[in-house]
Write an enzyme that holds these catalytic residues in place. Structure first.
Site, PDB file in Angstrom:
ATOM      1  N   TRP A 360       0.822  -1.220   0.000  1.00 51.56           N
ATOM      2  CA  TRP A 360       0.000   0.000   0.000  1.00 51.56           C
ATOM      3  C   TRP A 360       0.852   1.265   0.000  1.00 51.56           C
ATOM      4  CZ3 TRP A 360      -2.061   2.458   5.032  1.00 51.56           C
ATOM      5  CH2 TRP A 360      -1.111   2.362   6.049  1.00 51.56           C
ATOM      6  N   ASP A 361       2.179   1.117  -0.160  1.00 49.21           N
ATOM      7  CA  ASP A 361       3.078   2.268  -0.057  1.00 49.21           C
ATOM      8  C   ASP A 361       2.777   3.343  -1.096  1.00 49.21           C
ATOM      9  OD1 ASP A 361       5.616   1.179   1.843  1.00 49.21           O
ATOM     10  OD2 ASP A 361       4.433  -0.350   0.827  1.00 49.21           O
ATOM     11  N   GLU A 499      -0.985  -4.037  11.932  1.00 50.33           N
ATOM     12  CA  GLU A 499      -0.346  -5.309  11.595  1.00 50.33           C
ATOM     13  C   GLU A 499      -0.052  -6.213  12.792  1.00 50.33           C
ATOM     14  OE1 GLU A 499       3.085  -4.844   9.072  1.00 50.33           O
ATOM     15  OE2 GLU A 499       1.835  -4.561   7.312  1.00 50.33           O
ATOM     16  N   LYS A 623       2.019  -1.547  16.127  1.00 47.21           N
ATOM     17  CA  LYS A 623       3.301  -1.489  15.432  1.00 47.21           C
ATOM     18  C   LYS A 623       3.522  -0.105  14.819  1.00 47.21           C
ATOM     19  CE  LYS A 623       5.631  -3.587  11.439  1.00 47.21           C
ATOM     20  NZ  LYS A 623       5.487  -4.579  10.356  1.00 47.21           N
ATOM     21  N   GLN A 624       2.455   0.463  14.301  1.00 49.22           N
ATOM     22  CA  GLN A 624       2.537   1.752  13.608  1.00 49.22           C
ATOM     23  C   GLN A 624       1.164   2.406  13.663  1.00 49.22           C
ATOM     24  OE1 GLN A 624       3.311   1.080   9.400  1.00 49.22           O
ATOM     25  NE2 GLN A 624       2.197  -0.844   9.484  1.00 49.22           N
TER      26      GLN A 624
END
Length: 826
Positions: A360-361, A499, A623-624
């Site tokens: 998805w970057d 994630e 995680k983010q």
């Protein structure tokens, strides 16, 4: 460092074998068609060095046996190595950087010119001192060419010397330690040959995808003061071919070996056969100096459009890091990519991490490209469009409708997410359930709309974008279920950007994985559904009617989409805190302080806990950015409108509380995390925002994750820092056919200058803490509408406008006046 090179050259002043793999990744040279890591040409894959070369989209599938299971993986293939070039004195050993006494060393990545430069003074075991001067390029002017120039200067010796130049097909995919238990031999060598005295030729084929690759390399040796012509001998084995070039060296007299290589593959356009084209391309190739001149012109043109200047302050180091990020983004996707059927991999074409897959970057990368090289964004979106049939098949196989794009995509758009994932902390292979990150479908739709906002390219929307957008909407409508008790739609069994949370505590993630009502996913879907009618209205009426007829899209289905856009469930807890997902509030709080004291670096908390036979699914730990990604993608006003449409109260006080709540519960285990968190803090806590921004700038340059960058740079994080500067610091936002600006320069940055392309106009933007100036270059285009905090201007080509920026205290006064006006109106 001179004024000319200040902010433009990344330099390493010493040789450190332990950091060499990192420097090889960061000194990769590429042109969007292929890329070569910055390994020294005298080295091979030996645990310290890894000279990989990769073509964009060059994938191959192999089957491995893991934990008693046969698992097929698709990998970006490491191609034959074109770099090999070394020398020796007499019958002595061949020069190898790890086997000599290094007296001085300098390696520089010249971003402005797109060159890798290396200077070495070395003493061998006989006390002979030699200077090695190297220049390297992967041509941005001619996609199929690369070149290497090495000048050897004897400082205290004379005598016979030899160069060895070769093409090495004995390579494998060996660049990622955790993949080394898997099948890695992707190439069959078909042909090795020499073409005349000075040219070598290699032809290979990937053993599953059947991509033929051909390299032709010419090595010429020049020695003006030697007076003796070099002699060539060719040698070969079953997978390598090389030539020995003998000449006479005199003390103080430089001898230069120039190597030019042509690379073609069987999927190129307008070719007869890859081998024939490689020979023809090399035959027409100029010498190194002329290749360099054309290459530098191409890079100068790119920088004219893509550079971001941070001026009037002590910003040279920050500006350099930002340019490193721009440079690698342009090497991953350049104008040469436009005719290729490729996406943008999460780790560039710089290494083998994530197997070269596309995630998805794009969500972080496209804002940079769409406002500078929109034709490139259009081409990259068509990579998704060509895989729309596969996405529709994937949805049907899961029992859904519409199009379900994969979390990891490679050659043909099937789901490439691996079934098992190795935890290097425990040594165990565990189920990988990240394919449940269905939110990538919302990201693709978001990218389509943002591209349209930037370009007004209704032809793209008509031909490709609208169909993708609506098929994605159809997928979300089919995965959403209605709960009549709460009169809300719900989305179950997914994973968010976090994630970490693959399932609820105690649940087998591989059998009943995912979580329900991930807030980020549901809000994105609500936005997407509300945009479907805008998409149809943006294209010609006749085309919209044809598209609806082709898709079988009825008024009743569209009405259901409208209902879903207003009734999707978003869970909340603790007075306005958005729950990351349903049941998040029931999870345990995590002992952050204790684990930091125990482990120090806890970025990959999931691996640490799994190695302890625990599971991160039990804890309020991310995680983010997950919930906070909403604040990254949408302006505050847009978010308020989305929540108002959904019937949830949400205002500035909720936004601030959510930021602090999730900041305290995030391990920052992804390089993307710093981007989102720098963004959400930019207006409320500038020192912390600046810290996150700087940390993300360093994420690859300093390899802050401790070993991931040598496997490939992080394209999304690099592009994210650029996006921070343009969309957050300059305050660019596109909505309602208007280009909005709301600058928020950090105190450390005094001035930003950037060039943008918006709806066929070229804009030079210059902003400091007091004023915003926008100049449009003369061009044949329609007027555009600009806005700054409610002040609107029409701008025609060749015109300029200036806004006086409102100070923070003035903003507060204006906000209070606005609220008073709203209350009076009510």
């Amino acid at each position: 460092m001179s004024e000319e090179t200040l902010g433009w050259v990344l330099t390493y002043d010493s040789y450190d074998p332990d950091r060499e793999a990192l420097h090889e990744a960061l000194c990769t040279l590429g042109n969007g068609y292929f890329a070569t890591r910055g390994a020294s040409p005298d080295t091979a894959d030996d645990g310290t060095h890894y000279p990989g070369t990769y073509i964009a989209g060059g994938y191959n599938r192999l089957t491995s046996e893991v934990s008693g299971r046969k698992v097929e993986n698709e990998d970006l293939v490491n191609l034959p190595n074109w770099l090999p070039l070394s020398f020796r004195i007499g019958e002595g050993p061949w020069f190898h950087i790890d086997e000599v006494d290094i007296l001085s060393y300098s390696q520089s990545l010249d971003l402005k010119r797109g060159l890798l430069l290396r200077e070495i003074r070395a003493r061998d075991g006989e006390g002979r001192i030699t200077r090695w001067s190297e220049k390297r390029l992967v041509s941005m002017a001619e996609r199929h060419l690369a070149a290497l120039s090495v000048t050897i200067t004897p400082e205290n010796w004379s005598g016979t010397m030899q160069f060895r130049s070769g093409l090495d097909g004995s390579v494998s995919n060996n660049g990622v330690a955790r993949y080394r238990q898997l099948a890695s031999q992707h190439l069959d060598i078909l042909e090795l040959d020499h073409l005349g005295a000075d040219t070598l030729y290699l032809r290979a084929r990937t053993n599953q995808s059947r991509i033929e690759l051909a390299m032709a390399a010419r090595t010429l040796v020049h020695c003006e003061d030697c007076g003796v012509h070099p002699e060539y001998e060719t040698h070969g084995s079953d997978r390598r071919i090389w030539q020995i070039i003998t000449c006479e060296a005199r003390e103080g007299a430089p001898i230069t070996a120039e190597k030019v290589v042509a690379l073609h593959n069987s999927r190129d356009w307008a070719i007869a056969e890859a081998g024939l084209e490689a020979k023809r391309t090399l035959g027409h190739a100029s010498d190194f100096a002329q290749l360099q001149a054309a290459h530098e012109i191409a890079w100068r043109h790119l920088w004219e459009d893509c550079d971001i200047e941070l001026t009037d302050g002590d910003m040279a180091e920050t500006e350099l890091k930002l340019r490193v990020h721009i440079f690698h983004c342009l090497q991953t996707a350049s104008p040469h990519s436009i005719d290729l059927d490729v996406g943008i991999p999460a780790r560039g074409w710089h290494g083998e991490a994530y197997r070269g897959h596309i995630f998805w970057d794009e969500l972080f990368i496209f804002p940079f490209l769409s406002l500078r090289l929109p034709t490139l964004t259009r081409a990259l979106l068509r990579y998704r469009y060509r895989r729309l049939p596969e996405a529709k098949r994937a949805a049907r196989e899961e029992g859904f409708e519409g199009a379900m794009f994969p979390w990891q995509s490679g050659s043909n758009g099937r789901e490439e997410t691996q079934k098992l994932h190795l935890n290097p902390e425990s040594g165990r292979w565990n189920p990988d359930n990240t394919h449940r990150q269905r939110h990538i479908n919302a990201a693709i739709a978001f990218n389509i709309w943002q591209y349209y906002e930037a370009t007004d390219d209704y032809e793209f929307l008509t031909a490709f974008g609208a169909e993708m957008f609506l098929e994605i909407a159809r997928f979300w409508a089919s995965i959403a279920t209605y709960d009549p008790e709460i009169d809300r739609y719900e989305i179950e069994g997914v994973m968010g950007p976090d994630e970490y949370h693959t399932a609820y505590p105690g649940i087998d993630a591989s059998a009943e994985g995912g979580v329900d009502n991930n807030a980020y996913t549901n809000v994105m879907v609500a936005w997407l559904m509300s945009r479907t009618e805008d998409v149809l209205e943006a294209i010609p009426t006749a085309q919209a009617e044809r598209l609806c007829e082709t898709m079988g899209l009825s008024p009743e289905e569209r009405a259901r989409w409208y209902e879903i856009s207003r009734k999707l469930r978003v869970p909340f807890h603790d007075d306005g805190i958005i729950s990351q997902f349903e049941g998040y509030d029931d999870l345990e709080e995590f002992d952050w302080e204790g684990y930091r004291e125990k482990y120090g670096d806890i970025q990959r908390l999931d691996r640490i806990l799994e190695a302890e036979d625990d599971a991160v699914n039990r804890y309020k730990a991310s995680k983010q950015a997950d919930v906070l990604m909403l604040f990254y993608l949408f302006t505050a006003d847009e978010l308020y409108q989305i929540f108002e449409r959904l019937g949830y109260p949400f205002g500035p006080e909720h936004l601030r509380r959510n930021v602090e709540y999730y900041m305290a519960r995030t391990s920052h285990g992804s390089t993307l995390s710093g981007v989102a968190h720098a963004w959400v803090l930019a207006r409320s806590d500038r020192p912390r925002s600046w810290k996150h921004f700087q940390h993300t700038l360093d994420s690859d340059i300093a390899d802050v994750q401790g070993g991931t960058t040598p496997e490939g740079i992080h394209t999304g994080a690099m592009a994210g820092t650029i996006d921070l500067v343009q969309r957050c610091f300059v305050g660019i936002d596109m909505r309602g056919n208007t280009l909005h600006f709301d600058p928020a320069l950090p105190d450390e940055i005094k001035r930003i200058r950037v060039r943008l392309r918006y709806r066929r106009q070229v804009l030079d933007v210059d902003v400091n803490h007091e004023t915003l100036v926008i100049e449009s270059r003369s061009y044949s285009a329609s007027s555009i509408k600009l806005a700054y905090r409610g002040h609107y201007r029409d701008l025609a080509p060749g015109e300029s406008c200036r806004f006086r920026l409102i100070k923070p205290d003035e903003r507060l006064r204006d906000e209070n006046r606005r609220k008073q006006g709203q209350r009076a109106a009510e």
